[in-house]
Design a protein around this motif. Structure first.
Motif, PDB file in Angstrom:
ATOM      1  N   GLU A 174     112.694  79.906  52.911  1.00 34.19           N
ATOM      2  CA  GLU A 174     112.992  80.199  51.493  1.00 34.19           C
ATOM      3  C   GLU A 174     111.749  80.974  51.097  1.00 34.19           C
ATOM      4  N   GLN A 175     110.684  80.132  51.206  1.00 34.29           N
ATOM      5  CA  GLN A 175     109.300  80.597  50.782  1.00 34.29           C
ATOM      6  C   GLN A 175     108.855  81.650  51.525  1.00 34.29           C
ATOM      7  N   LEU A 176     109.309  81.911  52.797  1.00 33.42           N
ATOM      8  CA  LEU A 176     108.741  82.928  53.595  1.00 33.42           C
ATOM      9  C   LEU A 176     109.612  84.176  53.060  1.00 33.42           C
ATOM     10  N   ARG A 177     110.639  84.095  52.485  1.00 31.19           N
ATOM     11  CA  ARG A 177     111.303  85.422  51.795  1.00 31.19           C
ATOM     12  C   ARG A 177     110.828  85.645  50.772  1.00 31.19           C
ATOM     13  N   LEU A 178     109.980  84.868  49.954  1.00 33.19           N
ATOM     14  CA  LEU A 178     109.616  84.937  48.744  1.00 33.19           C
ATOM     15  C   LEU A 178     108.128  85.585  48.945  1.00 33.19           C
ATOM     16  N   VAL A 179     107.290  85.254  49.974  1.00 36.74           N
ATOM     17  CA  VAL A 179     106.042  85.546  50.122  1.00 36.74           C
ATOM     18  C   VAL A 179     106.244  86.988  50.910  1.00 36.74           C
ATOM     19  N   GLY A 180     107.045  87.171  51.599  1.00 36.80           N
ATOM     20  CA  GLY A 180     107.197  88.154  52.849  1.00 36.80           C
ATOM     21  C   GLY A 180     108.084  89.683  52.071  1.00 36.80           C
ATOM     22  N   PRO A 181     109.233  89.590  52.113  1.00 37.60           N
ATOM     23  CA  PRO A 181     110.145  90.676  51.756  1.00 37.60           C
ATOM     24  C   PRO A 181     110.093  90.842  50.431  1.00 37.60           C
ATOM     25  N   ALA A 182     109.904  89.838  49.342  1.00 33.41           N
ATOM     26  CA  ALA A 182     109.930  90.069  47.997  1.00 33.41           C
ATOM     27  C   ALA A 182     108.413  90.436  47.595  1.00 33.41           C
ATOM     28  N   SER A 183     107.599  90.600  48.321  1.00 33.42           N
ATOM     29  CA  SER A 183     106.120  91.158  48.031  1.00 33.42           C
ATOM     30  C   SER A 183     105.823  92.124  48.770  1.00 33.42           C
ATOM     31  N   VAL A 186     102.598  85.601  44.274  1.00 37.42           N
ATOM     32  CA  VAL A 186     102.803  84.448  44.791  1.00 37.42           C
ATOM     33  C   VAL A 186     102.154  83.164  44.468  1.00 37.42           C
ATOM     34  N   GLY A 187     100.795  83.561  44.388  1.00 38.03           N
ATOM     35  CA  GLY A 187      99.925  82.175  43.751  1.00 38.03           C
ATOM     36  C   GLY A 187     100.446  81.871  42.511  1.00 38.03           C
ATOM     37  N   SER A 188     100.481  82.903  41.535  1.00 35.10           N
ATOM     38  CA  SER A 188     101.045  82.307  40.022  1.00 35.10           C
ATOM     39  C   SER A 188     102.368  81.552  40.161  1.00 35.10           C
ATOM     40  N   ALA A 189     103.102  82.504  41.113  1.00 36.06           N
ATOM     41  CA  ALA A 189     104.681  81.417  40.910  1.00 36.06           C
ATOM     42  C   ALA A 189     104.274  80.050  41.603  1.00 36.06           C
ATOM     43  N   PHE A 190     103.577  79.843  42.760  1.00 42.14           N
ATOM     44  CA  PHE A 190     103.529  78.507  43.206  1.00 42.14           C
ATOM     45  C   PHE A 190     102.994  77.565  42.411  1.00 42.14           C
ATOM     46  N   ALA A 191     101.779  78.223  41.276  1.00 40.21           N
ATOM     47  CA  ALA A 191     101.201  77.254  40.673  1.00 40.21           C
ATOM     48  C   ALA A 191     101.968  76.811  39.451  1.00 40.21           C
ATOM     49  N   ALA A 192     102.867  77.847  38.881  1.00 42.56           N
ATOM     50  CA  ALA A 192     103.607  77.541  37.674  1.00 42.56           C
ATOM     51  C   ALA A 192     104.835  76.795  38.187  1.00 42.56           C
ATOM     52  N   GLU A 193     105.436  77.011  39.161  1.00 42.41           N
ATOM     53  CA  GLU A 193     106.440  76.038  39.619  1.00 42.41           C
ATOM     54  C   GLU A 193     106.174  74.553  39.735  1.00 42.41           C
ATOM     55  N   ALA A 217      94.357  79.166  38.542  1.00 49.51           N
ATOM     56  CA  ALA A 217      94.664  79.242  40.004  1.00 49.51           C
ATOM     57  C   ALA A 217      94.467  80.726  40.508  1.00 49.51           C
ATOM     58  N   VAL A 218      95.164  81.613  39.738  1.00 48.86           N
ATOM     59  CA  VAL A 218      94.947  83.108  40.077  1.00 48.86           C
ATOM     60  C   VAL A 218      93.557  83.433  40.132  1.00 48.86           C
ATOM     61  N   VAL A 219      92.511  83.088  39.064  1.00 47.79           N
ATOM     62  CA  VAL A 219      91.345  83.656  38.940  1.00 47.79           C
ATOM     63  C   VAL A 219      90.508  83.229  39.925  1.00 47.79           C
TER      64      VAL A 219
END
Length: 349
Positions: free
Chosen positions: A127-136, A193-200, A318-320
């Motif tokens: 599931e995370q691979l789909r978010l990091v790969g095709p979604a980006s 992706v990094g911002s989504a990880f940190a927020a979630e 996290a992004v900075v």
């Protein structure tokens, strides 16, 4: 009117409920209505009635239970299996930046151990691979295409003055493979992706969801962090290759249509300049950058506190920090791989 005359009140919007009050208070309320003009008993009873009402309201408010305070999950330094160094930093109230740096290193080490041991939640990883790969992929390809065209404009403009138009493709391929494509891909991953990880993960930390996983005998590192880091490690090099192809394709198209440099000249120059070492170093850089982004974002999410405001601050931080670390790591990797004199351009003569 007859009913109003019996209870001794004039008809009005406030009259019906006054009849049920005791006689002393009934006179006071009647004289304070919209049609009252006199207070038969003077101002004293009016003040007394107001005090009674105020005391009753205050006692009612005191009886209402206050809303429960917002609770957060157990901090990572206070969990049962927390490393001793995190416990010590928490005990001595270490600065937040130091605590987060150590927590990031500890979390990264735990993820590496779990990957080598095979403790991987494959469904979450997919599931995370789909978010990091095709979604980006879309935004990464778009960015890489415009980066390739921008550098094509600069290289063709300057090299044409020196009569080195045939070397444009080689120089562009080296720049894209060694520096531009890995860094641009990592920046896209950090922002999206990094911002989504940190927020979630930050939201889960401030809403007791981490403790819920521990109650169900599920390690949050196994279930949440390892799949995200592993997905970034896999998708980073793949995105890098695709972005390199997109950048070179956009460069060839622009050079052929605008500057009348044939496409076969650009491609042949790039083929003679690139080596397998350049491809390997590009993949290594993108792998390192993807790991850095995922680890920092997850660590910042795990160390979030302070409710919704803390989630926003952790996401921004996290992004900075990810972007700064990417550029620092890029310097050391480039110094390690390319510190000597290069011979790639000699093949273009």
């Amino acid at each position: 009117m007859a009913l109003s005359g019996r209870v001794g009140l004039s008809a009005g919007p406030a009259a019906p409920h006054v009849a049920f009050l005791p006689p002393p208070l009934r006179r006071v309320v009647a004289t304070t209505g919209p049609r009252a003009t006199l207070c038969p008993t003077g101002p004293g009873p009016c003040r007394k009635f107001n005090n009674i009402v105020t005391q009753a309201a205050n006692s009612t408010l005191d009886a209402i239970a206050p809303e429960p305070e917002e609770r957060e999950s157990t901090p990572i330094s206070q969990t049962a299996n927390a490393p001793g160094i995190l416990r010590a930093l928490d005990r001595y109230k270490a600065p937040k930046w130091l605590f987060r740096t150590v927590a990031c290193l500890v979390l990264g080490g735990q993820v590496v151990l779990r990957i080598f041991k095979g403790n991987i939640h494959w469904r979450n990883t997919a599931e995370q691979l789909r978010l990091v790969g095709p979604a980006s992929l879309g935004v990464s390809l778009l960015t890489a295409g415009f980066v390739g065209m921008v550098f094509t404009i600069q290289f063709v403009r300057e090299f044409a003055k020196l009569g080195l138009t045939r070397s444009v493709g080689g120089v562009l391929a080296l720049a894209l493979s060694r520096e531009l494509t890995p860094v641009v891909t990592a920046i896209i991953l950090a922002g999206r992706v990094g911002s989504a990880f940190a927020a979630e993960l930050g939201t889960m930390q401030v809403s007791e969801q981490m403790d819920s996983l521990r109650v169900l005998f599920t390690d949050p590192v196994d279930y949440l962090v390892t799949p995200r880091v592993l997905a970034s490690m896999i998708a980073g090099p793949i995105l890098n290759v695709l972005c390199f192809c997109m950048g070179m394709g956009a460069a060839v198209l622009l050079a052929d249509l605008v500057y009348n440099v044939p496409a076969n000249v650009i491609v042949d120059s790039a083929r003679r300049a690139l080596t397998s070492f350049d491809v390997v170093t590009s993949m290594v850089k993108s792998w390192v950058f993807g790991t850095i982004v995922a680890t920092i974002s997850c660590a910042w999410g795990f160390t979030t506190s302070g409710g919704a405001k803390g989630v926003g601050e952790s996401t921004t931080s996290a992004v900075v920090i990810s972007l700064v670390t990417i550029f620092v790591a890029d310097f050391f990797l480039s110094f390690l791989f390319f510190q000597g004199q290069g011979t790639a351009l000699k093949q273009l003569k």
